[in-house]
Motif scaffolding. Structure first.
Motif, PDB file in Angstrom:
ATOM      1  N   TRP A 116       1.033   3.985  -2.920  1.00 42.84           N
ATOM      2  CA  TRP A 116       0.730   5.385  -2.798  1.00 42.84           C
ATOM      3  C   TRP A 116       1.649   6.319  -3.138  1.00 42.84           C
ATOM      4  O   TRP A 116       1.598   7.214  -3.648  1.00 42.84           O
ATOM      5  N   LEU A 120      -5.023  10.045   1.855  1.00 40.76           N
ATOM      6  CA  LEU A 120      -3.579   9.629   1.334  1.00 40.76           C
ATOM      7  C   LEU A 120      -3.560   9.943  -0.209  1.00 40.76           C
ATOM      8  O   LEU A 120      -2.739  10.724  -0.697  1.00 40.76           O
ATOM      9  N   TYR A 121      -4.650   9.461  -0.912  1.00 43.51           N
ATOM     10  CA  TYR A 121      -4.658   9.637  -2.384  1.00 43.51           C
ATOM     11  C   TYR A 121      -5.083  11.375  -2.589  1.00 43.51           C
ATOM     12  O   TYR A 121      -4.550  11.611  -3.935  1.00 43.51           O
ATOM     13  N   THR A 178       1.868   6.589  -6.884  1.00 39.96           N
ATOM     14  CA  THR A 178       0.825   7.576  -7.377  1.00 39.96           C
ATOM     15  C   THR A 178       1.267   9.117  -7.040  1.00 39.96           C
ATOM     16  O   THR A 178       1.044   9.975  -7.976  1.00 39.96           O
ATOM     17  N   PHE A 210      -7.068   6.380   3.606  1.00 46.60           N
ATOM     18  CA  PHE A 210      -6.853   6.138   2.074  1.00 46.60           C
ATOM     19  C   PHE A 210      -7.349   7.283   1.288  1.00 46.60           C
ATOM     20  O   PHE A 210      -6.727   7.593   0.398  1.00 46.60           O
ATOM     21  N   ASN A 238       0.832  -1.321   0.122  1.00 50.98           N
ATOM     22  CA  ASN A 238       0.140   0.124  -0.109  1.00 50.98           C
ATOM     23  C   ASN A 238       0.870   1.375  -0.020  1.00 50.98           C
ATOM     24  O   ASN A 238       0.618   2.395  -0.770  1.00 50.98           O
TER      25      ASN A 238
END
Length: 570
Positions: free
Chosen positions: A85, A168-169, A88, A165, A81
């Motif tokens: 991330w 995070l994104y 990304t 999450f 994960n």
């Protein structure tokens, strides 16, 4: 620290050829008619980068531990994960660069990205308080209080994961927009007549500001997160980006802004379209017969010498008739064709950088997991595993000094100063050495664990030192090489491509984790990357990465053996 943030975008064009400057409507009267060379805007941008770097690293440095301990993820899932991330967050600058160059401009891109960034940081901080709130509710229920509407522990964890999450994104999107725009926006604050030394000084200070965050986070925020409160640690990082947002907006009257210039992809598409139109034609043996713009018509654009590679693309510059010259989709210049050839020559070098980035990403995942399984004290002082990232940053600065003061003077007496391609090759070898050292350290750790002993986390210092060397030789040289080889119209795109290798490297790392689990965690076996590292074989994983990096070096050496550097005619 991830070195790839240290790149720079295309230098500004002279005023007569560059895009128009958009003077801000909130102009301070006393500054309106004065030269901006003495503006405080660059200092504001440097301070902004210090705060943004602290905010981002305040999340990323210890993220794998947060996912494991607070959100109860497995070692393998948490590592995967984090790399996904992290990848990304280095993929989004490509989109940020397109939006800045084509639609919004740097200032508006930074402003919009900051709003998204701040929202994401707030959600991550909120997620750290949810488990504590659920535990308090459970305690009240156990004491006999009314539990109507109270969530179960499992649903609380799921809720925390969802909020974390999403946050995070959002951070990945916001940070991508800032990475693509902040450095060129800082360069815009200098007048065209400013000397090169002032701009070079700005880029050097920006480089140091990027390193500010990992040091502060590794020394202070990581300790606060694991010893005081995760919510407090994330809250401090959120406060940093909020302060950066406020300072950036308040300094708006000081800024000089440029209008969007459009995407350089159009020129590449024109070459492909023109070459396909003339697929049946034969390229003349004399390259001077190919079309090139006149110096009088386009004196601002440097002309690039013709090369014999990718001859099919030369058909785009074949002059068929005067009618064809009226459309850039039918007839292109040799310089346009060579710009596309340059990108094609860079592509294999770029691909080998993805493997390097995959190895580099282990610093934030398996290195932290390995360190967490060791005795985390050095000279009786507790040291968190994620804090060694700060040591790596100091090693980067050490390698820079070592290269300038020792390595280069020593080599000048033999073969001369190493070229950028040679430095990138050395960086790839150092990455392989880093993985091998990590494997040897893990073998020693497992040997001690089998006897009921723990080795000290200081054993990890050599692998961080060699990792920093690989970063200096590979990433910094890669940015210089891509920036130097890129056509003037594609500097920013090539810089974004360099950042993209970090994204793809992280995705590749996640894919490797999945393959390792599929082939090793079978038949009831824990696999190489087990939740309990003492039952797994992380050393086998590191040896595999060392072999992959060595193979990557061999491929890279074959690719660059006959590489033709760009030749500018004018």
């Amino acid at each position: 620290m991830d070195a790839m943030e240290r790149g720079e975008r295309a230098p500004l064009l002279p005023e007569s050829y560059g895009p128009k400057t958009q003077e801000d409507s909130l102009q301070v009267p006393l500054l309106k008619h004065k030269k901006r060379s003495g503006s405080k805007a660059p200092a504001v941008i440097l301070g902004f980068e210090c705060l943004e770097s602290t905010a981002f690293n305040g999340i990323s440095t210890n993220l794998v531990v947060y996912l494991e301990t607070v959100l109860h993820g497995s070692n393998l899932a948490s590592a995967s994960n984090v790399t996904t991330w992290f990848g990304t967050s280095y993929l989004t600058p490509m989109f940020g660069a397109v939006m800045a160059d084509t639609f919004w401009g740097n200032y508006n891109t930074i402003l919009i990205s900051l709003a998204v960034y701040l929202l994401g940081m707030m959600l991550i901080t909120f997620s750290a308080f949810l488990p504590a709130a659920a535990a308090a509710t459970t305690a009240l229920c156990a004491a006999g209080a009314s539990c109507a509407g109270a969530s179960s522990g499992i649903s609380s964890v799921v809720s925390s994961q969802t909020v974390a999450f999403v946050g995070l994104y959002l951070v990945a999107i916001g940070s991508g927009g800032i990475r693509s725009s902040l450095l060129p926006f800082g360069a815009e604050q200098f007048d065209d007549e400013d000397n090169a030394e002032r701009k070079a000084s700005f880029f050097s200070w920006f480089y140091l500001c990027v390193d500010f965050g990992p040091i502060i986070c590794g020394v202070f925020l990581v300790w606060i997160q694991q010893n005081v409160s995760w919510g407090l640690g994330f809250g401090i990082a959120t406060a940093c980006i909020a302060l950066a947002f406020a300072a950036f907006v308040l300094a708006t009257p000081l800024y000089k802004r440029r209008m969007p210039t459009g995407t350089p992809l159009k020129s590449l598409c024109q070459v492909l379209a023109a070459a396909c139109r003339k697929a049946s034609l034969k390229v003349p043996t004399d390259a001077r017969l190919l079309h090139e713009a006149s110096e009088k018509l386009d004196s601002s654009r440097p002309k690039i010498a013709h090369t014999s590679e990718f001859t099919f693309l030369d058909k785009a510059a074949i002059v068929v008739s005067e009618e064809g010259a009226s459309s850039s989709w039918k007839l292109c210049t040799v310089t346009q064709v060579e710009e596309l050839k340059i990108l094609l020559r860079l592509l294999p070098v770029w691909v080998t950088s993805v493997v390097v980035s995959s190895a580099y990403s282990q610093m934030n995942t398996t290195f932290v997991q390995q360190g967490s399984a060791m005795d985390t004290t050095v000279l009786s002082v507790p040291v968190q595993a994620a804090s060694l990232g700060s040591f790596e940053v100091l090693c980067v600065l050490t390698w820079v000094l070592l290269y300038d003061k020792a390595i280069v003077p020593a080599l000048r007496g033999f073969s001369g100063e190493p070229s950028q391609l040679q430095r990138m090759g050395a960086g790839r070898l150092l990455m392989a050495l880093t993985m091998a050292v990590a494997a040897l350290v893990e073998m020693k750790r497992l040997d001690g664990a089998s006897r009921g002993e723990q080795i000290g986390i200081a054993w990890q210092l050599p692998q961080y030192f060699f990792l920093a060397g690989g970063e200096v030789f590979c990433y910094i040289a890669q940015l210089e090489f891509f920036f130097g080889e890129a056509p003037d119209t594609m500097k920013s795109m090539c810089t974004s491509l360099a950042l993209l290798t970090i994204a793809l490297g992280s995705y590749m790392s996640s894919f490797i984790y999945a393959v390792v689990e599929a082939f090793t965690a079978t038949g009831g076996r824990p696999g190489w990357i087990s939740d309990d590292l003492n039952e797994g074989h992380l050393d086998y994983f590191f040896w595999t990465m060392a072999a992959l990096c060595t193979l990557n070096f061999v491929v890279y050496s074959a690719v660059v053996k006959n590489y033709k550097l760009k030749t500018v005619l004018s």
